[in-house]
Write a protein that holds these residues in place. Structure first.
Motif, PDB file in Angstrom:
ATOM      1  N   THR A  56       4.498 -11.892  21.059  1.00  9.96           N
ATOM      2  CA  THR A  56       5.675 -11.174  20.585  1.00  9.96           C
ATOM      3  C   THR A  56       5.693 -11.234  19.069  1.00  9.96           C
ATOM      4  O   THR A  56       5.468 -12.301  18.480  1.00  9.96           O
ATOM      5  CB  THR A  56       6.970 -11.809  21.132  1.00  9.96           C
ATOM      6  OG1 THR A  56       6.938 -11.760  22.563  1.00  9.96           O
ATOM      7  CG2 THR A  56       8.196 -11.064  20.624  1.00  9.96           C
ATOM      8  N   LYS A  59       9.842  -6.606  14.845  1.00  7.68           N
ATOM      9  CA  LYS A  59      10.271  -7.827  15.521  1.00  7.68           C
ATOM     10  C   LYS A  59      10.610  -7.550  16.984  1.00  7.68           C
ATOM     11  O   LYS A  59      11.323  -6.601  17.308  1.00  7.68           O
ATOM     12  CB  LYS A  59      11.484  -8.407  14.813  1.00  7.68           C
ATOM     13  CG  LYS A  59      11.947  -9.747  15.375  1.00  7.68           C
ATOM     14  CD  LYS A  59      13.087 -10.326  14.559  1.00  7.68           C
ATOM     15  CE  LYS A  59      13.513 -11.675  15.121  1.00  7.68           C
ATOM     16  NZ  LYS A  59      14.619 -12.278  14.333  1.00  7.68           N
ATOM     17  N   GLY A  60      10.052  -8.364  17.878  1.00  9.64           N
ATOM     18  CA  GLY A  60      10.328  -8.250  19.298  1.00  9.64           C
ATOM     19  C   GLY A  60       9.318  -7.431  20.077  1.00  9.64           C
ATOM     20  O   GLY A  60       9.297  -7.491  21.316  1.00  9.64           O
ATOM     21  N   LYS A  86       5.878  -6.305  21.841  1.00 16.82           N
ATOM     22  CA  LYS A  86       4.786  -7.019  22.505  1.00 16.82           C
ATOM     23  C   LYS A  86       3.453  -6.471  21.998  1.00 16.82           C
ATOM     24  O   LYS A  86       3.301  -5.260  21.813  1.00 16.82           O
ATOM     25  CB  LYS A  86       4.870  -6.852  24.015  1.00 16.82           C
ATOM     26  CG  LYS A  86       6.195  -7.288  24.622  1.00 16.82           C
ATOM     27  CD  LYS A  86       6.469  -8.765  24.416  1.00 16.82           C
ATOM     28  CE  LYS A  86       7.786  -9.177  25.062  1.00 16.82           C
ATOM     29  NZ  LYS A  86       8.083 -10.618  24.820  1.00 16.82           N
TER      30      LYS A  86
END
Length: 323
Positions: free
Chosen positions: A259, A282-283, A285
């Motif tokens: 992540t 951000k966040g 995958k």
């Protein structure tokens, strides 16, 4: 006396600012900067020491020193030189322009890091105080330049750089790189070659007379104590960070997923915007889609799209592995 120095158009500061970039003006401003940094380090310079630290002829430096005394920029006692209040104020204005310009080069242009200092050295003698204020506004009134040096405000105030040299830290100390000194250039080049990033959290693994080893963002780095002096570390409590979880995208292996935690401070300007536009936010995958037999670029799968990145780009993306 401050009015005589900075009064509109006729003050000493404005006379040398508004005229063509004369050799004496450059010498004066370089002497002011040299004295400012020396005094901040707790050192005092003599008249005979100054020419050897500048690139100008000794006679030209001596003549400039005489003029600086006459104009109340410096004072001389027993051959030792110190800044007056006016001289210190003038020095801060030059330093403000220099650091703002380095910030501009880092955020708004594609110039190599090694070029920032020299280009800012030239520009600091050219920009007026008003132009510096406009530049600061455009940049969002930054408090630090890209190396972590505090940028003086319009009134000469500077944020405090809280940290100690990496070379002084005992083993197992955990901290954050808050400043990378760009002089001497040979040490700075080595730091850049090692791909060490400002803002990285580090843990000291070894510290002796020959080398300092530390862990940062999934990698180990080794520096000589002399080079390690160029890194300033803000020490933090060990429980404040988990130095093993935050690593660089370059450490990701096949069949691993991660992540994205964010982008390194080393990713700036257009390069930063491009990575964000490509989906490295951000966040998100991320995993490896295809390895290159020539080592790079590596193809990463993110948001259903394959994106190829070189190692120097991927090293600016911070991740947390999920398997």
């Amino acid at each position: 006396m401050a009015y005589l120095l900075f009064r509109p158009t006729k003050g000493w500061f404005w006379i040398i600012k508004n005229n063509y970039i004369s050799n004496e003006k450059i010498i004066i401003e370089d002497i002011l900067k040299l004295l400012f940094h020396s005094e901040n380090d707790g050192n005092t310079l003599t008249i005979s020491e100054i020419p050897s630290q500048l690139k100008f002829k000794t006679v030209a430096v001596q003549n400039s020193i005489e003029n600086m005394v006459l104009n109340n920029l410096i004072k001389v006692e027993n051959e030792k030189i110190s800044l007056t209040d006016n001289g210190r104020e003038y020095a801060l204005r030059i330093i403000r322009v220099h650091r703002l310009w380095e910030k501009f080069l880092a955020e708004k242009t594609g110039y190599n890091k090694l070029e920032w200092h020299e280009r800012a050295e030239q520009k600091e003698h050219q920009l007026s105080s008003e132009e510096a204020d406009l530049l600061a506004t455009e940049l969002g009134e930054p408090k630090f330049d890209p190396h972590g040096d505090p940028i003086p405000s319009q009134t000469g105030k500077m944020a405090i750089l809280d940290g100690v040299p990496l070379s002084s830290l005992p083993v197992y100390t955990v901290g954050k790189i808050v400043h990378i000194e760009d002089e001497p250039e040979v040490a700075y080049k080595q730091i850049l070659a090692e791909n060490i990033h400002i803002g990285s959290h580090i843990k000291v693994l070894e510290n002796n007379d020959t080398r300092i080893t530390f862990y940062a963002e999934g990698e180990e780095f080794k520096l000589s104590p002399k080079v390690a002096e160029n890194l300033t570390i803000a020490v933090v409590e060990k429980h404040d960070i988990d130095e093993k979880k935050l690593v660089r995208l370059t450490s990701l292996k096949e069949n691993e997923t991660a992540t994205i935690i964010g982008l390194s401070k080393e990713s700036r300007g257009e390069n930063r915007r491009r990575l964000l536009d490509l989906g490295f936010v951000k966040g998100a995958k991320v995993s490896i889609d295809l390895l290159n037999p020539l080592k790079e670029p590596t193809a990463y799968l993110i948001k259903g799209t394959t994106i190829a990145l070189r190692n120097n780009q991927a090293s600016n993306i911070l991740i947390k592995k999920t398997n």
